[in-house]
Design a protein around this motif. Structure first.
Motif, PDB file in Angstrom:
ATOM      1  N   VAL A 280       0.839  -1.198   0.000  1.00 50.66           N
ATOM      2  CA  VAL A 280       0.000   0.000   0.000  1.00 50.66           C
ATOM      3  C   VAL A 280       0.876   1.250   0.000  1.00 50.66           C
ATOM      4  O   VAL A 280       0.652   2.180  -0.779  1.00 50.66           O
ATOM      5  N   ARG A 281       1.899   1.264   0.858  1.00 53.68           N
ATOM      6  CA  ARG A 281       2.786   2.428   0.905  1.00 53.68           C
ATOM      7  C   ARG A 281       3.512   2.626  -0.425  1.00 53.68           C
ATOM      8  O   ARG A 281       3.613   3.746  -0.931  1.00 53.68           O
ATOM      9  N   GLY A 282       4.020   1.551  -1.006  1.00 60.98           N
ATOM     10  CA  GLY A 282       4.731   1.655  -2.277  1.00 60.98           C
ATOM     11  C   GLY A 282       3.826   2.092  -3.413  1.00 60.98           C
ATOM     12  O   GLY A 282       4.211   2.910  -4.253  1.00 60.98           O
ATOM     13  N   ALA A 283       2.625   1.561  -3.446  1.00 66.56           N
ATOM     14  CA  ALA A 283       1.692   1.928  -4.506  1.00 66.56           C
ATOM     15  C   ALA A 283       1.261   3.385  -4.378  1.00 66.56           C
ATOM     16  O   ALA A 283       1.156   4.096  -5.377  1.00 66.56           O
ATOM     17  N   ARG A 284       1.055   3.831  -3.154  1.00 66.50           N
ATOM     18  CA  ARG A 284       0.692   5.243  -2.960  1.00 66.50           C
ATOM     19  C   ARG A 284       1.849   6.155  -3.361  1.00 66.50           C
ATOM     20  O   ARG A 284       1.641   7.209  -3.971  1.00 66.50           O
ATOM     21  N   TRP A 285       3.064   5.746  -3.030  1.00 70.77           N
ATOM     22  CA  TRP A 285       4.231   6.541  -3.411  1.00 70.77           C
ATOM     23  C   TRP A 285       4.338   6.637  -4.932  1.00 70.77           C
ATOM     24  O   TRP A 285       4.558   7.709  -5.480  1.00 70.77           O
ATOM     25  N   LEU A 286       4.157   5.498  -5.617  1.00 73.22           N
ATOM     26  CA  LEU A 286       4.209   5.498  -7.084  1.00 73.22           C
ATOM     27  C   LEU A 286       3.102   6.359  -7.675  1.00 73.22           C
ATOM     28  O   LEU A 286       3.335   7.124  -8.616  1.00 73.22           O
ATOM     29  N   ALA A 287       1.905   6.233  -7.140  1.00 70.46           N
ATOM     30  CA  ALA A 287       0.790   7.015  -7.664  1.00 70.46           C
ATOM     31  C   ALA A 287       1.020   8.505  -7.454  1.00 70.46           C
ATOM     32  O   ALA A 287       0.741   9.314  -8.337  1.00 70.46           O
ATOM     33  N   ASP A 288       1.560   8.886  -6.298  1.00 66.81           N
ATOM     34  CA  ASP A 288       1.847  10.306  -6.035  1.00 66.81           C
ATOM     35  C   ASP A 288       2.960  10.818  -6.928  1.00 66.81           C
ATOM     36  O   ASP A 288       2.902  11.931  -7.434  1.00 66.81           O
ATOM     37  N   ARG A 289       3.973  10.002  -7.138  1.00 68.47           N
ATOM     38  CA  ARG A 289       5.128  10.439  -7.910  1.00 68.47           C
ATOM     39  C   ARG A 289       4.837  10.487  -9.414  1.00 68.47           C
ATOM     40  O   ARG A 289       5.287  11.388 -10.105  1.00 68.47           O
ATOM     41  N   LEU A 290       4.094   9.513  -9.912  1.00 65.32           N
ATOM     42  CA  LEU A 290       3.872   9.415 -11.348  1.00 65.32           C
ATOM     43  C   LEU A 290       2.516   9.950 -11.798  1.00 65.32           C
ATOM     44  O   LEU A 290       2.293  10.140 -12.987  1.00 65.32           O
ATOM     45  N   GLY A 291       1.609  10.123 -10.860  1.00 65.34           N
ATOM     46  CA  GLY A 291       0.253  10.506 -11.226  1.00 65.34           C
ATOM     47  C   GLY A 291       0.008  11.935 -11.404  1.00 65.34           C
ATOM     48  O   GLY A 291       0.550  12.876 -11.642  1.00 65.34           O
TER      49      GLY A 291
END
Length: 94
Positions: free
Chosen positions: A83-94
């Motif tokens: 969950v933490r990694g996916a949120r980080w990716l979504a924030d960074r790339l989204g």
């Protein structure tokens, strides 16, 4: 079932999470090996969507894991890390 063989009661959830992680890994590998700017943009957009999908899957309440054991088990810690990694990716790339 033999003693060491363990099957999760919510294997469908685990398979969905594994598929989402595999999709992200594949998109990331493709992104690392491409030089075309248009393809990089498309891959980054696909990666952001896949990360958001992983975050929603990982945040969904699991059916078979008791609340008190969720944070203490290896599965619970891995789910929280996803969950933490996916949120980080979504924030960074989204």
């Amino acid at each position: 079932m033999p003693w060491g063989d363990h099957r999760s009661a919510n294997s469908a959830d685990s398979l969905r999470l594994a598929a989402a992680v595999a999709e992200i890994e594949g998109l990331h590998a493709a992104l690392q090996h491409t030089t075309d700017p248009g393809r990089r943009r498309r891959l980054r957009a696909d990666l952001a969507r896949a990360a958001a999908r992983l975050a929603s899957l990982a945040a969904a309440p699991p059916g078979a894991i008791p609340q008190q054991a969720r944070g203490n088990s290896r599965r619970g810690r891995r789910r929280a890390a996803l969950v933490r990694g996916a949120r980080w990716l979504a924030d960074r790339l989204g």
